[in-house]
Scaffold this motif. Sequence first.
Motif, PDB file in Angstrom:
ATOM      1  N   GLU A   6      31.569 -53.841  82.101  1.00 35.55           N
ATOM      2  CA  GLU A   6      30.233 -54.352  82.386  1.00 35.55           C
ATOM      3  C   GLU A   6      30.290 -55.833  82.733  1.00 35.55           C
ATOM      4  O   GLU A   6      31.144 -56.569  82.245  1.00 35.55           O
ATOM      5  N   CYS A  22      28.247 -52.051  86.108  1.00 38.32           N
ATOM      6  CA  CYS A  22      29.172 -51.303  85.250  1.00 38.32           C
ATOM      7  C   CYS A  22      30.062 -50.454  86.149  1.00 38.32           C
ATOM      8  O   CYS A  22      29.559 -49.587  86.873  1.00 38.32           O
ATOM      9  N   TRP A  36      21.790 -47.002  81.318  1.00 38.47           N
ATOM     10  CA  TRP A  36      21.872 -48.207  80.516  1.00 38.47           C
ATOM     11  C   TRP A  36      21.034 -48.042  79.250  1.00 38.47           C
ATOM     12  O   TRP A  36      19.903 -47.564  79.314  1.00 38.47           O
ATOM     13  N   CYS A  95      26.415 -49.757  79.030  1.00 37.54           N
ATOM     14  CA  CYS A  95      26.518 -48.795  80.113  1.00 37.54           C
ATOM     15  C   CYS A  95      26.954 -47.441  79.548  1.00 37.54           C
ATOM     16  O   CYS A  95      27.756 -47.380  78.610  1.00 37.54           O
ATOM     17  N   GLY A 106      30.353 -48.397  77.658  1.00 40.30           N
ATOM     18  CA  GLY A 106      30.892 -49.728  77.868  1.00 40.30           C
ATOM     19  C   GLY A 106      30.899 -50.510  76.568  1.00 40.30           C
ATOM     20  O   GLY A 106      30.366 -50.064  75.547  1.00 40.30           O
ATOM     21  N   THR A 109      27.079 -55.896  76.992  1.00 34.26           N
ATOM     22  CA  THR A 109      26.942 -57.247  77.524  1.00 34.26           C
ATOM     23  C   THR A 109      25.630 -57.835  77.010  1.00 34.26           C
ATOM     24  O   THR A 109      24.595 -57.168  77.011  1.00 34.26           O
TER      25      THR A 109
END
Length: 115
Positions: A6, A22, A36, A95, A106, A109
């Motif tokens: 990400e 991503c 997301w 993600c 992911g 972030t």
Amino acid sequence: QVQLVESGGGLVQPGGSLRLSCAASRSIFNIVDMGWYRQAPGKQRELVADITRGGSANYADSVKGRFTISRDNAKNTVYLQMNTLKPEDTAVYYCNINSLARQYWGQGTQVTVSS
């Protein structure tokens, strides 16, 4: 092993915009949908938006009209364009990719909306 990478998070003022990306480190076959999620401190992880392979998108009510999800099937990449950001959008954004075989996540972030 497939990893989701990400990028695009950061600090932005209220009313500003960010674009999250991503990308899968390797090809993922039979993807069903991509999306997301976000998790704010002290809260449960929640769906922000997802999109099917055919392009049908679904959004949380809190982001409708402000966020746009898109995907590039050839690149196994999903994007989240976030406009008119609000302090309540502050969270770690994750993600997610679902294939017929398994689910991928992911690392997250951070998005911080503050003046």
